[in-house]
Write an enzyme that holds these catalytic residues in place. Structure first.
Site, PDB file in Angstrom:
ATOM      1  N   GLU A  15       0.856  -0.968   0.064  1.00  0.00           N
ATOM      2  CA  GLU A  15       0.075  -0.128  -0.067  1.00  0.00           C
ATOM      3  C   GLU A  15       0.954   1.136   0.023  1.00  0.00           C
ATOM      4  O   GLU A  15       1.403   1.454   1.096  1.00  0.00           O
ATOM      5  CB  GLU A  15      -1.065  -0.032   1.115  1.00  0.00           C
ATOM      6  N   CYS A  50      -3.043   8.151   4.221  1.00  0.00           N
ATOM      7  CA  CYS A  50      -2.662   7.622   2.742  1.00  0.00           C
ATOM      8  C   CYS A  50      -3.914   8.021   1.933  1.00  0.00           C
ATOM      9  O   CYS A  50      -3.682   8.064   0.805  1.00  0.00           O
ATOM     10  CB  CYS A  50      -2.282   6.170   2.682  1.00  0.00           C
TER      11      CYS A  50
END
Length: 246
Positions: A15, A50
């Protein structure tokens, strides 16, 4: 991934961040809620998220009405002492990241974006690493602050005039972790969510999730999925046994 290839080709899931578009369409009737959601999308955890909605795409039909509301709500994310129960935002993780964020703010101004609010380090007397929530207007999607993940409380506002343009701008990125959109048109919500290349799309809200909902990105935001039944794929090998009966 490089290290895995150089060793034993172990499977790697990443990720790797994002530059998430957060779209405000002109048919959104509750601009107050949209502004509050947009401010939270970049203010939460000091923007060190994020999926932070760091590219805010605003329909020019409601731009003048929306921006004062955004200015009002983004001020509620001013940093404060982490032990103060009234604080909604705290310190940046370390001094290196503070310098990185301030460098991006300077770059944004040098490239022609207009610093509408924030942009300063504050509370230095405490010894902590605090930065004001920062709002840029007049941003082009080609600018550095619209292309690179800053990982701080900095939002770039980009105007658009029609749906196809918003989708084009939203997808014009190396990333594809998350996106958000505000509209009162359910058909538009489904249509746009389907066209945006992102692993998660929030509609009329931002952030949130559940262990039953897969999480992960497209493009350079990574591969594989965390959470949900789809995450089991990381830990299993599919095996085929082929028998020829005599």
């Amino acid at each position: 991934m490089v290290y895995a290839g150089e060793s034993n080709m172990k499977r790697i899931w990443l990720e790797a961040g994002g530059k998430s578009p957060h779209i405000i369409f002109g048919d959104c009737q509750d601009l107050e809620a949209a502004a509050k959601g947009a401010a939270m999308g970049i203010g939460y955890n000091q923007g060190e998220v994020c999926v932070a909605g760091s590219r805010l795409l605003v329909d020019e039909a409601v731009y003048d009405e929306f921006m004062p509301l955004l200015q009002k709500h983004i001020q509620t994310w001013q940093p404060g002492h982490p032990l103060d129960p009234e604080s909604r935002a705290g310190a940046i993780v370390d001094e290196v990241q503070v310098r990185t964020i301030l460098d991006y703010i300077s770059t944004g101004q040098e490239e022609g974006a207009r610093l509408s609010s924030g942009g300063q380090r504050v509370m230095e007397d405490t010894g902590g690493f605090y930065i004001e929530p920062t709002l840029f207007e007049g941003v082009s999607n080609t600018m550095t602050i619209a292309r690179e993940e800053i990982f701080g409380p900095v939002v770039s506002v980009i105007r658009f005039s029609h749906e196809d343009e918003a989708i084009r701008i939203a997808n014009d990125t190396h990333y594809g972790l998350a996106a958000g959109l505000w509209t009162d048109n359910l058909k538009r919500a489904h249509r746009v969510a389907g066209k945006i290349r992102a692993g998660t799309v929030y509609v009329n809200g931002y952030l949130g999730g559940d262990m039953s909902v897969p999480f992960g990105g497209f493009k350079q935001s990574g591969n594989g999925r965390d959470k949900s039944l789809y995450a089991f794929d990381k830990f299993i090998e599919i095996k085929s046994t082929i028998m020829y009966l005599q």
